[in-house]
Design an enzyme around this catalytic site. Structure first.
Site, PDB file in Angstrom:
ATOM      1  N   ASP A 132       0.874  -1.185   0.000  1.00 30.13           N
ATOM      2  CA  ASP A 132       0.000   0.000   0.000  1.00 30.13           C
ATOM      3  C   ASP A 132       0.906   1.229   0.000  1.00 30.13           C
ATOM      4  O   ASP A 132       2.068   1.114  -0.386  1.00 30.13           O
ATOM      5  CB  ASP A 132      -0.978  -0.045   1.193  1.00 30.13           C
ATOM      6  CG  ASP A 132      -2.276   0.693   0.886  1.00 30.13           C
ATOM      7  OD1 ASP A 132      -2.214   1.828   0.396  1.00 30.13           O
ATOM      8  OD2 ASP A 132      -3.371   0.132   1.132  1.00 30.13           O
ATOM      9  N   HIS A 142       1.844   1.812  -3.230  1.00 27.53           N
ATOM     10  CA  HIS A 142       0.880   2.711  -3.863  1.00 27.53           C
ATOM     11  C   HIS A 142       1.433   4.131  -3.930  1.00 27.53           C
ATOM     12  O   HIS A 142       0.689   5.077  -4.149  1.00 27.53           O
ATOM     13  CB  HIS A 142      -0.450   2.695  -3.112  1.00 27.53           C
ATOM     14  CG  HIS A 142      -1.193   1.395  -3.242  1.00 27.53           C
ATOM     15  ND1 HIS A 142      -2.450   1.189  -2.729  1.00 27.53           N
ATOM     16  CD2 HIS A 142      -0.839   0.215  -3.832  1.00 27.53           C
ATOM     17  CE1 HIS A 142      -2.855  -0.052  -2.990  1.00 27.53           C
ATOM     18  NE2 HIS A 142      -1.897  -0.661  -3.656  1.00 27.53           N
TER      19      HIS A 142
END
Ligand SMILES: *[C@@H]1O[C@H](CO)[C@@H](O)[C@H](O)[C@H]1NC(C)=O
Ligand SMILES: *[C@@H]1O[C@H](CO)[C@@H](O)[C@H](O)[C@H]1NC(C)=O
Ligand SMILES: *[C@@H]1O[C@H](CO)[C@@H](O)[C@H](O)[C@H]1NC(C)=O
Ligand SMILES: *[C@@H]1O[C@H](CO)[C@@H](O)[C@H](O)[C@H]1NC(C)=O
Ligand SMILES: *[C@@H]1O[C@H](CO)[C@@H](O)[C@H](O)[C@H]1NC(C)=O
Ligand SMILES: *[C@@H]1O[C@H](CO)[C@@H](O)[C@H](O)[C@H]1NC(C)=O
Ligand SMILES: *[C@@H]1O[C@H](CO)[C@@H](O)[C@H](O)[C@H]1NC(C)=O
Ligand SMILES: *[C@@H]1O[C@H](CO)[C@@H](O)[C@H](O)[C@H]1NC(C)=O
Ligand SMILES: *[C@@H]1O[C@H](CO)[C@@H](O)[C@H](O)[C@H]1NC(C)=O
Ligand SMILES: *[C@@H]1O[C@H](CO)[C@@H](O)[C@H](O)[C@H]1NC(C)=O
Length: 405
Positions: free
Chosen positions: A226, A249
């Site tokens: 993430d 991310h």
């Protein structure tokens, strides 16, 4: 006499303490300089002896080769001048029923954590490992998407905190949260989340910063699933430098302006010298629009010298985050974005769009500067997209006229 009493108490608590200071300590100065922990052994929980040592000693040493079994939550807040020399390992026992019921809760985004660490003048170092034992969590989450999963370490109300030269493994959720911190530095960290099953290491953000001022994250290597670093509401005066982020991310401001009645500030952030590989995003700012959301300001943000490799969205502003185009037109974001610099961004994307700067209608973005972009898609011509924004800088020429909605 005090010494004898302390020794007795430590013996009772199972703490094997090595008194490393001079024998001439006064009765007032009872804090022991250094205490060394030994694991209690199979089936035993080492949390109580760690907490006792943290109270009693200025330095707590977990030696090389020692693995502490952390089976109950750690409240290590409120003290001053403490040093954890973690040379061995702290492993967070994946007792899911225990942690979901007893992890320290944070209302913000409904998080829980194994460990709150705070106080003043706190150092954690030593080259050792914080093992989140995430595999069972990843596998359990796959069949229960509402499972609460603990953050490994939360710096909570910490001032002058230094965490350096620590490895963190397989966090069940975010690796680090800095919540209400001031002057917090992370350096020389290695964060690795890797699932061995088909269930990914979801939501394993490297760092989330919330209601905190003066935070440095530098010289670290992150492999996760993430955000590499995320600046949540009220993150100010932040420096992120020399990071290698793989599989993440990206470095994200936000998401902001989500909650009605809240005002979110992210101001004075520099992210520089970032290697971003196989990631969903590179440099990103995201803010909510629509009816019934919150408001805020994103101001003076610099993304400098990003070297990206196979990144889906290398450069992103999304000021209609999680909002349909129609709703965003009717209810533009009330999180204003100002003085943003995307400078020296190079490398490769996975798709044709290499930069997307999408602002809400009504001039909600201002002073957005783009310079020295050298971004290449896997094939064909690179696409640059912009909406409701006037760009400045030498990379402005790469963008067609921005659409107005
Ligand atoms: C850790 O402690 C818990 C609680 O005492 C125990 O159930 C568990 O077996 C221990 N784990 C190890 C690896 O010793
Ligand atoms: C942590 O311990 C401190 C000091 O004992 C206490 O004041 C505080 O309430 C505890 N925090 C939580 C979340 O339990
Ligand atoms: C899923 O996780 C939630 C939150 O941790 C918990 O309350 C619930 O009981 C779990 N559901 C199942 C089916 O285990
Ligand atoms: C900030 O924290 C560092 C430890 O990481 C400390 O050396 C420094 O003095 C602190 N700065 C201030 C202004 O207190
Ligand atoms: C950081 O990333 C770059 C580019 O992906 C790579 O060449 C370098 O070896 C990495 N460094 C470390 C310490 O992983
Ligand atoms: C952020 O700081 C501002 C100004 O101090 C405050 O009004 C706001 O409530 C804070 N927001 C959050 C999410 O803490
Ligand atoms: C941002 O930095 C400027 C210049 O140092 C300073 O005046 C301002 O107070 C900072 N903003 C915040 C929210 O700390
Ligand atoms: C912008 O933020 C940086 C830190 O990221 C700070 O050094 C600089 O002074 C800030 N500039 C302004 C105009 O506030
Ligand atoms: C862009 O690159 C040129 C050449 O390396 C450099 O002189 C210039 O300062 C860069 N622009 C910015 C805004 O950093
Ligand atoms: C762009 O600049 C023009 C001319 O100054 C101005 O009329 C327009 O409102 C600006 N658009 C945005 C989205 O800021």
């Amino acid at each position: 006499m005090r010494k004898t009493l302390l020794s007795f108490l430590f013996a009772l608590s199972g703490l094997h303490a090595a008194l490393a200071d001079a024998p001439s300590r006064t009765v007032q100065n009872v804090a022991r300089a250094s205490c060394t922990l030994t694991a209690l052994g199979s089936g035993k929980d080492d949390s109580p002896q760690l907490l006792t040592a943290w109270q009693a000693c200025s330095t707590v040493v977990v030696p090389v080769g020692t693995t502490l079994n952390i089976s109950t939550r750690l409240n290590m807040t409120g003290l001053s001048n403490k040093h954890l020399s973690l040379q061995g390992t702290m492993r967070f026992n994946p007792n899911i029923p225990y942690w979901t019921a007893n992890g320290f809760p944070f209302t913000f985004q409904t998080q829980i954590t194994f460990w709150i660490l705070g106080g003043t003048n706190i150092v954690v170092d030593g080259g050792g490992t914080l093992d989140g034992a995430g595999q069972l969590w990843y596998d359990t989450f796959a069949s229960n998407s509402s499972l609460l999963r603990p953050i490994i370490m939360t710096i909570f109300q910490g001032t002058n905190v230094l965490v350096q030269n620590i490895k963190m493994l397989n966090s069940p959720e975010w690796f680090n949260l800095v919540n209400e911190g001031k002057n917090v530095t992370f350096s020389g960290m290695t964060l690795t989340a890797a699932s061995t099953s088909s269930h990914g290491a979801a939501n394993t953000d490297g760092w989330d910063i919330y209601r905190s001022d003066t935070v440095v994250i530098k010289d670290s290597v992150i492999t996760n699933g993430d955000d590499c670093v995320s600046f949540k509401p009220n993150s100010t005066n932040i420096l992120v430098s020399n990071l290698n982020c793989t599989g993440s991310h990206g470095i994200s401001v936000g998401s902001l302006g989500q909650f009605a009645g809240m005002f979110d500030i992210v101001e004075n952030v520099t992210a520089t010298n970032i290697h971003m590989s196989n990631a969903q995003n590179g440099a990103r700012i995201k803010a909510w629009a629509g009816s019934g959301v919150g408001s805020g300001i994103v101001k003076n943000i610099t993304f400098n010298n990003f070297i990206e490799s196979k990144v889906d969205n290398p450069v992103v502003i999304d000021q209609c985050y999680m909002t349909s185009a129609a709703d965003c037109a009717e209810f533009p974001s009330n999180t204003f974005i100002q003085d943003v610099f995307f400078t020296t961004i190079s490398g490769t994307s996975t798709g044709s769009t290499v930069a997307s700067l999408a602002c809400s209608p009504g001039a909600r973005c201002s002073d957005i500067n783009v310079n020295n972009f050298t971004l290449t898609p896997p094939s064909g011509t690179a696409k640059y997209v912009c909406q409701n924004v006037n760009l400045t800088g030498n990379a402005k020429a790469l963008f067609p006229a921005c659409t107005v909605t």
